[in-house]
Design an enzyme around this catalytic site. Structure first.
Site, PDB file in Angstrom:
ATOM      1  N   HIS A   1      -2.572 -49.080  59.130  1.00 28.39           N
ATOM      2  CA  HIS A   1      -3.464 -48.478  59.389  1.00 28.39           C
ATOM      3  C   HIS A   1      -4.366 -48.866  57.593  1.00 28.39           C
ATOM      4  CE1 HIS A   1      -5.581 -44.493  58.025  1.00 28.39           C
ATOM      5  NE2 HIS A   1      -6.705 -44.982  58.195  1.00 28.39           N
TER       6      HIS A   1
ATOM      7  N   GLU B   1     -12.509 -50.647  58.320  1.00 27.98           N
ATOM      8  CA  GLU B   1     -11.626 -50.598  56.519  1.00 27.98           C
ATOM      9  C   GLU B   1     -12.106 -51.538  56.114  1.00 27.98           C
ATOM     10  OE1 GLU B   1      -8.721 -49.553  56.199  1.00 27.98           O
ATOM     11  OE2 GLU B   1      -9.186 -47.646  57.646  1.00 27.98           O
TER      12      GLU B   1
ATOM     13  N   HIS C   1     -12.727 -50.320  52.557  1.00 29.18           N
ATOM     14  CA  HIS C   1     -11.734 -50.678  51.591  1.00 29.18           C
ATOM     15  C   HIS C   1     -12.105 -52.573  50.950  1.00 29.18           C
ATOM     16  CE1 HIS C   1      -9.869 -47.314  51.821  1.00 29.18           C
ATOM     17  NE2 HIS C   1     -10.279 -47.069  52.978  1.00 29.18           N
TER      18      HIS C   1
END
Length: 619
Positions: A227, A281, A285
């Site tokens: 993930h 992502e 992040h």
């Protein structure tokens, strides 16, 4: 199991949702931020000169950012007012000189300026329209010639300016530059303590989403998929979206694409090749760890960690198999700890029968992204110690596809079903159009002179709210096909350029609707909002009290009282200001229970800057 009352979650919400009451005009001052190109280029993977050529060796504008006195700030305040290049056409040349982009690939600056307007400018639009916002920033740049100030100081101190190395990372100057460039509280991209490496089980994802779609490369293996690799702090909070100037670049991971498709697949609908997921992502992040891992290194590190942590093998070796059977939480944790050497955190979701399912596994990784470590703090989830102590069982279910929506939680402690009420917000089109640079009627024509829906927004009793809770649950117009006619009438977009409303509704679903999908799936969310509009005819309520959209002024109390008498509940009133600085009736907030069906008395009302006398403009 509910996390909203814990000290940790209150802290996380305070850090993550930057303003308790984010009315766009409610801010206290601006940060005017300039950046030194030498430092930008010296600490990025690379920098690219704009298409207009290499910028001057001078400070360039980064942004003009509204802020509050308590250190928080509003952001992305008005999705209905997108960046419009035509509104700054007379400023483009000055912007290219004074507000250049150094992001790769090379650009003309429009993407950068669009980001600054959407994230920051929209939160000051009651004071500065789009053209005025950029013009004001350029004017401030002329007033604050930092390079001249610094070189003049060197001369006054009898220092040879040639010895002042603007690009030196160790100089006092660069310390100043970094302070100017990173103005957010605790927002240095390298300032994090560890990573969460998160893997998810596809069977659980598909069993609790409205639906899941296999990637265009085909059905993934029956194995855990990545993930994300998420930077975190030891206090449980985390940075996010740290560098808008460093977007995802597929060319930087071209050699990893095949491995990413196998180990980091997307199951979101509609089917995709994974690029949208990986882009999310990286932007959310990865950019917060770019001082340690460049873009290629970030994805390569995650793939390497995936090879080190073969969760399915660890579990099957302990007799825990994906066979629909139930296993104790402690046995799952123990099996992973025995195989990997470190204590995992287990996140569960719930199937249509109420069974707790193994969904995601979190392992902690050192800040270099290379080795697993013991976690200093665990996220909060539905498989906590209470479940374990009660010896509750979890079912690993790979097969049953249900239609229950359980939000896939990206935030460390933010469970999607954990909200207290909705704000149902309607706006008056006359006020919207009267205080924007411009408004554009939808492609279906001019809307009726009536209040229209802005949104249905989950909120917490402490004044904070969740947002953008599930990037894997994208807006799907096929799910509202039967509602489109009603939505075009009751929920129109007035932003420019003219549109059919899809972009507006997509924004509302992704920012707000995804945070309520444990209660309402996508179809039900929009359907519930339309039903609330039918229940609450604001224009009729106000007209019955003699308050009409005639450009006249009415007392704020008379407007509040009229709505309260007509509905039985106290509203929140938000005003904006016209060009003459008159306070205008703009939006009305009513509170709704968590099922989205009934109005309730508001636990608290949003802040709105309304004068004692409020104009009700014509439309």
């Amino acid at each position: 199991m509910e996390s909203k009352n814990s000290i940790l979650v209150k802290l996380l919400l305070l850090l993550h949702y930057v303003s308790l009451f984010c009315a766009s005009q409610d801010f206290d001052f601006f940060y005017f931020v300039q950046q030194w190109p030498g430092s930008y280029c010296d600490t990025q993977k690379k920098c690219c000169y704009p298409t207009s050529g290499k910028p001057d060796a001078d400070f360039g504008i980064h942004g003009l950012w509204p802020n509050y006195n308590d250190g928080s700030y509003p952001s992305n305040c008005d999705p209905n007012n997108p960046f419009n290049p035509s509104q700054i056409s007379d400023l483009t040349s000055s912007l290219q000189s004074n507000w250049p982009t150094l992001a790769c690939p090379s650009g003309d600056g429009m993407t950068f300026w669009s980001h600054e307007w959407s994230k920051h400018g929209t939160c000051s639009e009651s004071v500065l329209k789009q053209h005025d916002y950029f013009e004001a920033a350029l004017s401030l740049r002329k007033k604050a010639n930092l390079l001249q100030a610094l070189t003049s100081a060197a001369i006054k101190n009898h220092t040879n300016p040639k010895n002042v190395k603007m690009e030196s990372k160790n100089s006092i100057l660069v310390k100043l530059l970094l302070l100017l460039h990173y103005v957010s509280l605790f927002c240095a991209s390298q300032d994090f303590d560890f990573f969460y490496f998160v893997q998810q089980w596809p069977g659980s994802y598909c069993d609790t989403q409205k639906k899941c779609c296999y990637p265009t490369s085909g059905k993934p293996d029956a194995d855990f998929g990545i993930h994300g690799l998420w930077p975190n702090y030891n206090d449980g909070s985390y940075p996010s979206n740290c560098d808008p100037n460093n977007p995802f670049n597929p060319s930087q991971i071209s050699d990893l694409t095949s491995s990413l498709q196998s180990n980091w697949p997307t199951l979101a609908c509609p089917s995709g090749d994974g690029m949208t997921f990986w882009s999310h992502e990286w932007s959310k992040h990865g950019t917060c760890s770019e001082s340690v891992l460049k873009q290629h290194d970030y994805f390569e590190a995650a793939l390497s960690l995936r090879k080190k942590a073969n969760l399915l093998q660890a579990l099957t070796s302990a007799g825990i198999e994906p066979n629909g059977e139930s296993y104790s939480l402690s046995s799952i944790k123990g099996a992973i700890k025995d195989a990997i050497g470190y204590t995992p955190f287990i996140e569960c979701n719930v199937d249509s029968s109420g069974n707790s399912q193994l969904y995601q596994v979190y392992l902690c990784v050192n800040s270099s992204g290379s080795d697993f470590i013991e976690c200093s703090v665990f996220p909060r989830g539905k498989c906590g110690s209470d479940i374990e102590k009660q010896a509750s069982k979890m079912k690993l279910n790979f097969c049953i596809i249900s239609k229950l929506l359980i939000l896939q939680c990206l935030s460390v402690a933010c469970l999607s079903q954990d909200f207290d009420f909705f704000y149902f917000v309607q706006q008056w089109p006359g006020a919207y159009c009267d205080t924007r640079q411009s408004c554009c009627y939808p492609k279906t024509g001019k809307p009726s002179a009536d209040f229209s829906i802005h949104g249905l927004w989950p909120n917490y009793n402490d004044g904070s709210w969740p947002s953008n809770c599930d990037p894997d649950s994208v807006f799907d117009k096929s799910q509202i096909s039967e509602l489109i006619s009603s939505m075009e009438k009751e929920w129109p977009s007035l932003s420019c350029p003219s549109s059919n409303g899809m972009r507006f509704w997509s924004h509302e679903w992704e920012k707000h609707g995804t945070c309520a999908q444990s209660e309402l799936d996508q179809t039900e969310y929009f359907e519930a909002t339309l039903k609330l509009k039918k229940k609450l005819n604001l224009l009729k309520v106000l007209n019955n009290a003699g308050i009409q959209p005639d450009d006249e002024f009415y007392t704020l109390n008379s407007i509040i009282n009229a709505i309260k008498e007509g509905t039985g509940f106290t509203p929140g009133i938000e005003c904006n200001r016209d060009s003459a600085h008159n306070s205008q009736l703009y939006q009305v907030y009513m509170c709704v229970d968590t099922s989205g069906s009934d109005f309730i008395e508001c636990p608290l009302l949003p802040k709105g800057k309304c004068g004692e006398q409020v104009q009700f403009p014509k439309f």
